[in-house]
Design a protein around this motif. Structure first.
Motif: not given
Length: 401
Positions: A29-32, A221-231, A249-250
């Motif tokens: 949830x905190x990604x957004x 790593x490849x996905x979360x380098x972007x997804x972790x900072x989604x907001x 995110x939806x």
């Protein structure tokens, strides 16, 4: 120790799935909500993103340790206590005032989640008949998928409207209530064969297994380098406003749900080798499209492709890993979790540092992710060719038995 047989009724399976949904939502949830959390805690968005690193790193370290230490622990006791700890830590995080306590509480919550999530699947498999084990695992793990599809975006909407502390606290209270329900619903005496040091040593000593774990970590790593900072990153990549982060995110979650369906339909037909390599390639393509100044419709379509391909790749890679080491599943499953969350942790740290050095340059994050996934796809293809040439197994069933 022998496994005690019990009936895997639908109520028990859906309870475990609901618990997974809450734990997964607590992680995602905190990604957004990185931006409002950063403002509230008085830190930069990059520093706030490190709360994800704390959670993922603790999960990565704890998963194999729990697998070793809990071999003789009743799984009902382990699940109830892990879920209660997770809930208490989330409630504490909702009340904690500063950044340092938040970091420590997120790390502790990651360790509690590492004790719960793999063992929820183990309990589902233990309670089910052999002919129903795949279905039971799908139901229980579906809760974690639902956290990505619904938990993260709905939590973001609620966090924007009512504050991130309200969302985190509500998830914590729900986890505590579910711990009570699990205490009442789960049968006692559930003993599942645990991992041994010998199994871990055997897995680590085989390069073909180690390479697959590295590929998994590189993919995460490849996905979360972007997804972790989604907001922060997704509105920039999509050319929209920060208020649309939850919608992004939806859409990503809908893609992940589609990936779940496609995995069930295609994995046995196409095979885990082709599915892994292709999914990693398409994930790289999606991030490459997001990195370019594309038309809005194309960018949102790339977001769907990213969600679907990343989920397919994760499922296919786990299947391939278990096929490569069928007698070592008790060690490979926690090691797989460790590789995945270590990749997430590193991706979050690198992404946050990138934004510190290059404020607003979200396209750079997407290019970093694209490059990592192209490397993972190439490694997957080369690993498959090597395995075929040596006569080793590269395919397997979609669910471990």
């Amino acid at each position: 120790m022998a496994r005690v047989a019990h009936k895997a009724d639908k109520g028990t399976l859906f309870l475990l799935a609901t618990c997974n949904f809450v734990v997964g939502s607590g992680a995602m949830v905190i990604t957004g909500l990185i931006a409002p959390m950063a403002e509230d805690l008085g830190v930069t968005a990059s520093s706030a993103a490190q709360l994800l690193t704390a959670y993922a790193l603790a999960f990565a370290v704890s998963a194999p340790i729990v697998a070793l230490l809990a071999a003789r622990v009743c799984r009902k006791v382990l699940l109830v206590r892990a879920l209660a700890c997770f809930g208490a830590l989330m409630v504490a995080a909702a009340l904690a005032p500063g950044y340092a306590p938040q970091w420590a509480l997120r790390a502790a919550a990651g360790a509690a989640a590492a004790a719960f999530v793999p063992n929820a699947s183990a309990v589902a498999a233990s309670l089910a008949l052999p002919s129903e084990r795949g279905r039971a695992l799908t139901i229980v793990f579906g809760g974690f998928t639902a956290a990505l599809v619904l938990g993260a975006p709905l939590g973001t909407y609620a966090g924007v409207a009512h504050g991130w502390r309200t969302v985190v606290g509500a998830l914590g209270m729900t986890a505590l209530a579910l711990a009570g329900a699990a205490q009442l619903k789960l049968p006692g005496g559930i003993m599942v064969p645990g991992a041994t040091r010998a199994a871990f040593r055997a897995a680590i000593s085989q390069p073909r297994l180690t390479v697959l774990l590295i590929i998994n970590g590189l993919s995460a790593f490849g996905s979360f380098v972007v997804f972790s900072l989604a907001s922060v990153a997704l509105p920039l990549l999509l050319g929209t406003t920060p208020s649309h982060a939850a919608s992004a995110l939806l859409v990503f979650g809908v893609g992940a749900l589609a990936g779940n369906v496609l995995s069930v339909m295609w994995l046995d037909r196409v095979g885990s080798l082709r599915m892994t390599t292709g999914a990693l390639l398409f994930t790289a393509l999606a991030l490459g499209v997001l990195a370019l100044p594309a038309a809005a419709l194309l960018a949102w379509g790339a977001l769907v492709l990213w969600g679907a391909a990343s989920f397919i790749g994760t499922t296919a890679l786990q299947t391939r890993l278990l096929a490569a080491g069928p007698t070592l599943s008790s060690a490979l499953l926690p090691m797989n979790s460790t590789a995945q969350f270590a990749g997430q942790s590193l991706g979050t740290a690198v992404g946050a540092q990138w934004l510190v050095l290059n404020p607003g340059a979200a396209s750079g994050l997407a290019w970093i992710g694209c490059g990592a996934l192209l490397l993972a796809s190439s490694a997957s293809w080369l690993h498959g060719r090597s395995a075929v040439a040596s006569g080793a197994s590269v395919e397997g069933p979609t669910a471990p038995g």
